[in-house]
Design a protein around this motif. Sequence first.
Motif, short mmCIF file in Angstrom:
data_model
loop_
_atom_site.label_atom_id
_atom_site.label_comp_id
_atom_site.label_asym_id
_atom_site.label_seq_id
_atom_site.Cartn_x
_atom_site.Cartn_y
_atom_site.Cartn_z
N LEU A 438 0.83 -1.20 0.00
CA LEU A 438 0.00 0.00 0.00
C LEU A 438 0.88 1.26 0.00
N LYS A 439 0.58 2.19 -0.89
CA LYS A 439 1.36 3.43 -1.00
C LYS A 439 0.88 4.43 0.05
N ILE A 440 1.66 4.55 1.12
CA ILE A 440 1.31 5.44 2.23
C ILE A 440 2.33 6.58 2.32
N ALA A 441 1.82 7.78 2.38
CA ALA A 441 2.67 8.94 2.67
C ALA A 441 2.46 9.32 4.14
N VAL A 442 3.55 9.48 4.85
CA VAL A 442 3.49 9.88 6.26
C VAL A 442 4.10 11.28 6.37
N VAL A 443 3.29 12.22 6.82
CA VAL A 443 3.76 13.59 6.98
C VAL A 443 3.61 13.95 8.46
N ILE A 444 4.73 14.08 9.14
CA ILE A 444 4.74 14.35 10.58
C ILE A 444 4.64 15.85 10.80
N ILE A 496 -1.17 9.65 6.06
CA ILE A 496 -1.30 9.66 7.52
C ILE A 496 -0.55 10.86 8.05
N LEU A 497 -1.23 11.62 8.92
CA LEU A 497 -0.66 12.86 9.45
C LEU A 497 -0.52 12.78 10.97
N PRO A 498 0.51 12.10 11.48
CA PRO A 498 0.75 12.10 12.93
C PRO A 498 1.16 13.50 13.38
N THR A 499 0.43 14.06 14.33
CA THR A 499 0.62 15.46 14.71
C THR A 499 1.02 15.55 16.18
N TYR A 500 2.15 16.19 16.43
CA TYR A 500 2.70 16.29 17.77
C TYR A 500 2.76 17.75 18.20
N ILE A 501 1.72 18.18 18.89
CA ILE A 501 1.68 19.51 19.49
C ILE A 501 1.48 19.28 20.98
N SER A 502 2.52 19.50 21.76
CA SER A 502 2.44 19.16 23.18
C SER A 502 2.72 20.37 24.05
N ILE A 503 2.19 20.32 25.26
CA ILE A 503 2.38 21.40 26.22
C ILE A 503 3.83 21.46 26.68
N GLY A 504 4.21 22.59 27.21
CA GLY A 504 5.55 22.76 27.76
C GLY A 504 5.65 24.06 28.52
N SER A 505 6.37 24.03 29.62
CA SER A 505 6.56 25.24 30.42
C SER A 505 7.24 26.31 29.58
N TRP A 506 6.78 27.55 29.77
CA TRP A 506 7.32 28.72 29.06
C TRP A 506 7.13 28.62 27.54
N VAL A 530 -7.20 10.61 3.94
CA VAL A 530 -6.22 11.46 4.60
C VAL A 530 -6.59 11.46 6.08
N ILE A 531 -5.69 10.94 6.90
CA ILE A 531 -6.02 10.66 8.31
C ILE A 531 -5.18 11.53 9.22
N GLY A 532 -5.82 12.44 9.95
CA GLY A 532 -5.14 13.27 10.93
C GLY A 532 -5.18 12.62 12.29
N VAL A 533 -4.03 12.45 12.92
CA VAL A 533 -3.94 11.84 14.25
C VAL A 533 -3.24 12.80 15.19
N SER A 534 -3.90 13.19 16.26
CA SER A 534 -3.30 14.09 17.23
C SER A 534 -2.65 13.29 18.35
N PHE A 535 -1.33 13.34 18.43
CA PHE A 535 -0.59 12.72 19.52
C PHE A 535 -0.23 13.79 20.56
N GLY A 536 -1.22 14.40 21.13
CA GLY A 536 -0.99 15.48 22.08
C GLY A 536 -2.24 16.33 22.18
N ASP A 537 -2.08 17.62 22.03
CA ASP A 537 -3.19 18.57 22.12
C ASP A 537 -4.36 18.14 21.24
#
Length: 599
Positions: A438-444, A496-506, A530-537
């Motif tokens: 399967l032809k999968i594009a992964v855009v982080i 597949i769009l693994p998305t990493y927006i995470s909290i952090g001090s300052w 087109v699959i958006g996955v939030s790994f955080g916020d």
Amino acid sequence: MRNPVNEERKLPHRALGVVLVLGTIIIAQSMAQESRWIDSTLRGVSLEEKVGQLFVADFVALYSHERSENFTRIKRQIEEFHVGGIILAGGGVYDIAHMMNELQRISKLPLLVAADLESGLGFWHPWRFVRGRAPDLPKFISGGGTAFPSNMAIGATGNERYAYEVGRFTGLEARAVGIHWPLAPVVDVNNNPRNPIVNVRSYGEDPALVARLGAAFVRGCRDARVIATAKHFPGHGDTEDDSHMGLPVLNFDMERLDSIELVPYNATIAAGVGAIMSAHIALPKLDASRRPATLSKPILTDLLRKRLKFDGIIVTDGLPMQGITDNYGATEAALLALQAGADALLVPVDLEASYHYLLEAVKKGKINEARIDSSVKRILAAKAWLGLHRDRFVDPAKIMTTVASPEAEALSKRIARDAITLLENRDHAIPIPTKKSLKIAVVILSDVSSSNVGRDFVSLLKEKYSPVGIFHINNSTSADGVAAAVRSARQSEVVILPTYISIGSWKGALRLPTQVKKFLQAVSSLRKPVIGVSFGDPYVASDFKGLPAIMCAYTGLRTMEEAVIEALRGGIDIKGKLPVTIPPNFKRGEGIELKQSRQ
């Protein structure tokens, strides 16, 4: 004549009665011993030692030579300033155990050791499989304690037992390495999508859910004999400012607080929480001086002590945060916190200066010794409840039988699987076919310029598929980089769009970079999965508008990444429910359920 059958039936009840009486006697004797130790210790320490007990010092518990700067610094704080506690800023599990044993030997009184264990014993150093090494070696070893999914992931399961077990395993692992005071759970009600610092640390936006899960975590901690800490009082969930960077001001009255923010505190106090951490937020309708709650007597004494009837340890949030330092000097803040009702001062900006300032304040009558005694007595009571007056040391040989057990790891995996929340699934985009070709594009997607982000997700995905393109788009990606990712997406069968927006001090705010938004606009109209996955916020799902599939995972933990891949391919049930509202499209409680479609 007595009936032997009836007598036989009564024996277990009598035996149970004897056991209960003996248990009551033993508990009473233990409490009496603790009380005698507390009183005798308080009588036997000097004013200098009493003041020192109020301070919690910072320490990195990595191996350090006895003459190293790291070790000599904390040794001096223990011997000269008599600090009562330590908060760990890092360290491996064996390092922590050995270093804490050494510091406990140095200290006249037992040290109360704290750590921010909001998601388990989080001091871990992963070993990763290196290409070219022996093929029989494991591909991943955590090298530390069990890492659990975020509180919001637990909130998505709604499972009270999960919260209890996370508290219990966290406590068991903490005690095994010499930590007694997990600064958890976060019981802020996160009802503000723009909150930049609480977010997934919260169980959700429903006060009743946060109360139920927070109380369960506290019970788990108590059963493991550690001191749970509800935070951040009176509630940091409805802010748009990070108190690390300034002083949030909330114009809430008591009616509002009673209906939302204080609900979890009432529940955790009823569950026996041993400590509560104050927030660096101002509530002018409760304290017209607009002092942060940490320095406010109307909030800490009148509200928390008197109205909510909490008699455990009140600990400040970190005193170097700008919610304090922008408006108060280091020594002034320490005194004001004690006058407000705090017992433990967490990492003051200048510990030595603050220590001497408090000593002088007592001698000059700015605060009386009886007030110091009341706080010291609470701290000593906590140490006695923990049994530190009997034995303050840990046995490193027992770490391997407790920390990162298969049972704890299995719990982490169950929570991860049950938390995954599917918000959109047009045209049955999920599950995706399992064929390797399967032809999968992964855009982080992320707001951090690092090629390490999403690395584990890609590695795990490659075990099931052969991605044709892997791209990173973040705040430093060029226009050409975005264009290349768009071309790959157009040429693939699945994106597949693994998305990493995470909290952090300052950090200040949580938002997708402009480059990421441009990419999402370009791919939202593609006629393919087109699959958006939030790994955080989870609130970034509002930026996934138009995508055929949207999934929330609430944390970038490797365990969660494994679970998401299984969910994408139909290998597990999807059943999580959104614990917050994501404007404008998704309401709390939403979540599409999908049954496992393949083994």
